[in-house]
Structures are given as C-alpha cells and as structure tokens.
Scaffold this active site. Structure first.
Site, PDB file in Angstrom:
ATOM      1  N   GLY A 148       0.813  -1.203   0.000  1.00 21.78           N
ATOM      2  CA  GLY A 148       0.000   0.000   0.000  1.00 21.78           C
ATOM      3  C   GLY A 148       0.849   1.256   0.000  1.00 21.78           C
ATOM      4  N   THR A 149       0.170   2.382  -0.116  1.00 21.81           N
ATOM      5  CA  THR A 149       0.851   3.675  -0.213  1.00 21.81           C
ATOM      6  C   THR A 149       1.806   3.921   0.945  1.00 21.81           C
ATOM      7  OG1 THR A 149      -0.992   4.613  -1.464  1.00 21.81           O
ATOM      8  CG2 THR A 149       0.438   6.170  -0.320  1.00 21.81           C
ATOM      9  N   ILE A 150       1.455   3.470   2.147  1.00 23.10           N
ATOM     10  CA  ILE A 150       2.293   3.743   3.324  1.00 23.10           C
ATOM     11  C   ILE A 150       3.732   3.310   3.098  1.00 23.10           C
ATOM     12  CG2 ILE A 150       1.782   1.560   4.506  1.00 23.10           C
ATOM     13  CD1 ILE A 150       1.654   3.157   7.148  1.00 23.10           C
ATOM     14  N   ASP A 151       3.950   2.248   2.303  1.00 26.75           N
ATOM     15  CA  ASP A 151       5.291   1.685   2.100  1.00 26.75           C
ATOM     16  C   ASP A 151       5.890   2.020   0.738  1.00 26.75           C
ATOM     17  OD1 ASP A 151       6.958   0.392   3.938  1.00 26.75           O
ATOM     18  OD2 ASP A 151       5.502  -1.216   4.208  1.00 26.75           O
ATOM     19  N   GLU A 163      -1.914   9.604  -7.038  1.00 22.23           N
ATOM     20  CA  GLU A 163      -0.589   9.044  -6.706  1.00 22.23           C
ATOM     21  C   GLU A 163       0.442   9.392  -7.779  1.00 22.23           C
ATOM     22  OE1 GLU A 163      -0.221   5.104  -5.195  1.00 22.23           O
ATOM     23  OE2 GLU A 163      -0.947   5.863  -3.285  1.00 22.23           O
TER      24      GLU A 163
END
Lengths: 163, 163, 163, 163
Positions: free
Chosen positions: B11-14, D22
């Site tokens: 996901g975006t967090i990583d 994104e």
C-alpha cells in the site's frame, strides 16, 4: 462518536530550534503545531485549544490547577492534554480522580515535531484513538502504550515511556 | 499487555518515489518502512512481518486468502495489517467474522511515509493503540477514526477516511 | 575538472538533537552527515574526510593548526572545510594567505542538517561549486554569498551570513 | 555583487504528490516552492519570477521562446532558470549564444523538493553561486557539476547529471 478536545500546554512536542541560542524553545506563547499535525494526519474533527506553551519542568500547582479547570469545564467528554514529558506523571496524578466523567489522555513527544523524525505524530495518533476508546479517567499514552495515571513513567535512559 | 504483530502487505504507506519513472513503487518485494516508523515512534514491542508489498488495487482473493492465513496462524491475538487504501474495505469485509478470537486492525496511509508529511505515522500510532484496546473482530483505523469492517470507506474526494 | 576534498570539522551542520539533554551535540567523534548530504544532492565525486567534530566556539589555535596542516597536505587543490558558524571568520583569517596554491572554501549551517529545513544542503551545494570556480585563496560561502576570508561575517541578528 | 533573478518554469523540483492520483503534478499554475527553498537556505536576495510550471517533456518551441524572451528582457545579468530534467539540455542549446550579455544557469532536481531528501536544495545553492561566478553564457548546474550548454546530459541510469 465522541467529541474530542485537545488542550495544548507545551512540552517538547511543540518546541522549535532557536538558531541564535541553539536551544529548544517555543515560537511564541500561543503558536502550537497541533493543528498542522492533525492536518498531516488527515484528522479533521478534534477541537484544538492552546492553554499555555511551557516546559513542564517549569509547571507549578497554579499551572496544574489551570489545566484541571480547563479540562473540567470543557464541553467534550474526550480530552487530550499535550504536555512536556518531564512532569507528565506529576500532572497525571494531580488530575487523577478529579474529573470523573471524562476520558483524559496525556501525551507529548520525546523529540519536537518541528525537528522531523519526531514521535509526536505517532503519539498524537495514539492519543486520538485512546481518548475515544478508553473509559473515563486519567491516562498517559506514549510510544504505543496506555498507562493509568499512577503507572505513567518516563524512562530517561531509554528515551521513551514504557513498562 | 497484549502481544502485537504488524503484518505488512504494502500500500501507499510503504511506497517510494522512483526518480526514473516519477511514479510510486516499492523499494523491493520485502523492504518495509514499518520498523523505521516504529523506531521514530519509540515503540519497541510490536513484531513486524512483511507478508507482501503490493498495491491493494492489484490484490486478488489469493492475496486475501494469504492475509487471512497469516492472521489466523499468528501467535498474537492483537494484529495490525498495513494495507493499501484502495481496497482496504474489501479486505476488511473478506476477513470479517473469520478470525473470531483476535483483534485485527487494518491501517495504511494516503501519503507515503517516505515522502514526509505522511499520515502514516499518525495512523500507525492509532492502530497500535486500537489493536490493544478494541475487542475481537476486524476494524479499520484511519485518520483518527475507528471503523467496524462493514463501515470502512475511503473518501477519495476529501483524501481521507471518515464517516 | 578539479578534484575536491571536503574536510569536516564539526559545527551546527553536523549536530544532532539529544533527546535526553534537549541540547545539540554530535553523534560521536567521527560520524558526519556530509556523505548522506552528498548522496541526497546526487553528488558522488567529492572525497569526505572527518578531521574532528567540534563546536567552533571551542576551537583553539591547535585545532586551527590541525585544519591548516590537513588542508595544506591534501592532494586536491579544491577544498571545502565544514565549520561552525561561531568562529568561521577567525579560522578563515587564520588560514588566509597560508595555502597559496589551493582554493579553500569554508561553509556550514545555521540549522543542523539532522533537524530538517536546514540551510546545510543549500550551503554545501554552493560550496561544491565555489570550490571548483573560485581562484586560489581562502573563502567563506554561506547563504548564497561568496565572501573573501577578510569579509566573512555572521549576522547573528538576522541568523545568516550576508553583506 | 551581481543582481540575481530566478525564473521558474516547472519541472520535478516544483512538483508535488497528488494523493488522489498518486502521480506527481503541480499545486497550481503559479505556486512555486522556490521562495520557501530560498528561505530555508537563508538566501534573501534573489528575485523569483514564476513564468510557467510545466513538465519539460511537454515543452515546445513556444515555451522555449517565452523563456528566451523573459531571460533576455530581465534587468539582471545573472539568471537562474529552474527547469525539468527531461529536456534541460534542449532548452540550454536553444538559448545557447542567444543571450550574450548574461550568465544563464539552468538547474532543477531529480526528486521534488516537496518529497524531502530532494537534490533541489543542493542544486539551487549551487546555481545561486554559479550564476554569480560564471562568465556570460548558458550553463547547466546539477549535482555538483557545471556543464556548458552543449555538454549538459542527464544520466537516466544513474539518476543524476554527470560527465
């Protein structure tokens, strides 16, 4: 869901680096970073109130009385108090048992938000959830842990709060 | 206090910025930022397990089955699953009711940790507390809110999760 | 193109925040941030040498003699000396005229690199170019300006070096 | 000392992360980060002009003509043009020899300033000094190097500009 108020009293979480003195201080008597931190956390709902911005090592009973009055008189029953780590335990015990109908969570940071790589964002996110989930009483929430007022301790050697 | 395991699925967090493509991607198949984020939060106790690093829009049922198996088989009864925001609700509902004896908290970020000013630190701090305080079941914790699996919704227009 | 050596002597640019004392200090006697800063600047060619890591207010003539010897004996004829801002002018004048065949550029920062929003990256990029373009002599390069050794002055009131 | 104007045309240095897509884009048609970057560098004297904010891969000759006219008509004889890395070499050669009485320095970044750990601060500090020290002509200054217009090349494989 519970209405939530964050009462800023200062501490490391709100300190900035003063290039002239190379010491940590506050930007002013009233400028807290909490609103910016909530914006980064994309958390729009808490009310932020800046009561004072002081190093908690300089707190006296008049300061703690002011925190007690502000907390007692707040309309919300879920409260976060951002506080210096030096005497967070003293204030927690000062308030313990005095605000029976509210959930009061003390939090702060070991490293200022303004210096990057701060534990402040993590702790604030923790406190926002803890204030909504914990039962009435006075709690400390730091570095991923929930502490009852009487069990809150700063581990200066390790640079964090833990058991 | 509860033992806590964090299962990274991507996901975006990583995600990181790739200077060649100017797109967001993962550093590798196994390098998560979670340990660094916990260190910044001065939170030493969770176990971190990197199951996969994928964009959740690319998840299929085989991926969700792998998440289910990993969560079911974990020794800890408090679990955090870091997950892309795109289909966090789908995975939450996939797991809902299937892991009766554990508290499972899904979290992530709208902005990558590696890009600064990320909501990831705030959300991770929130999830660490939620996983310790919430009763057994599947929950989403994002942007200061706790959502039962069936009520988890990304508000794309506002760029956050809320009611 | 000129070979370039960067000699670290300490100063604010290399200081870190000590959570225990809330003061600025050095990570150790030998850990400089310069290599990380060059990596961020995607500037791969300078040689980095950590001579000492001290606050320049604590420098004595023995320290300045050590800087002079290191600079004089370096194989490269383009040198950068990272230095505390407090006595950068004193060291510049100490070296002035003593190293006739080399271009020596002193630089540093008003805010530590490790605290984010530091002028260190900007100043280091400035110094790398100045050391390649300026003629032989001793110079200070700070906050976008080039100063001959005799004209280098810190403006403490404004928190920068300027005319 | 030379008066210095910085003309922003966009490029990665000024891009931001769009949480919805994104992808990297610009905050608006006119909001550049250059003034904030100069403030962090404690460099107060350059004039900043935002001509356009575009990805240089989308530049056509009309855009390059607009850059040429703006540079030619500027009162200052030291100019920095912030520019995308994708066609920085094309614009440098377009301008080469056309502005005989000014020092024109093109710079930018491989990673956006807004994403942290950007080479933008380092490159901007480099360009500010180069624009004051280099003789009249068109130059590229990136990653610690000075390139004549005809020798400016992006090394996509290494993610930097070098020889």
């Amino acid at each position: 869901m519970k209405e939530l108020r964050i009462i800023a009293t200062g501490g490391t979480i709100d300190k900035v680096h003063d290039t002239r003195t190379e010491a940590l201080s506050f930007r002013s008597n009233s400028e807290s970073h909490l609103s910016q931190m909530l914006k980064i956390g994309r958390c729009y709902f808490p009310v932020v109130e800046v009561l004072m911005l002081k190093d908690s090592l300089d707190f006296d009973d008049a300061d703690r009385e002011a925190i007690f009055q502000t907390a007692s008189n707040s309309a919300e029953n879920a409260l976060i108090i951002t506080h210096g780590t030096g005497t967070m335990d003293v204030t927690a015990q000062f308030l313990d048992g005095q605000i029976p109908d509210k959930t009061v969570v003390l939090t702060g940071a070991m490293r200022p938000f303004s210096l990057s790589a701060s534990d402040g964002d993590f702790n604030l996110g923790s406190a926002v959830i803890a204030a909504q989930l914990l039962e009435s009483g006075v709690w400390g929430v730091m570095n991923g842990r929930v502490f009852p007022a009487g069990a809150l301790r700063k581990n200066t050697a390790l640079g964090r709060f833990d058991d």
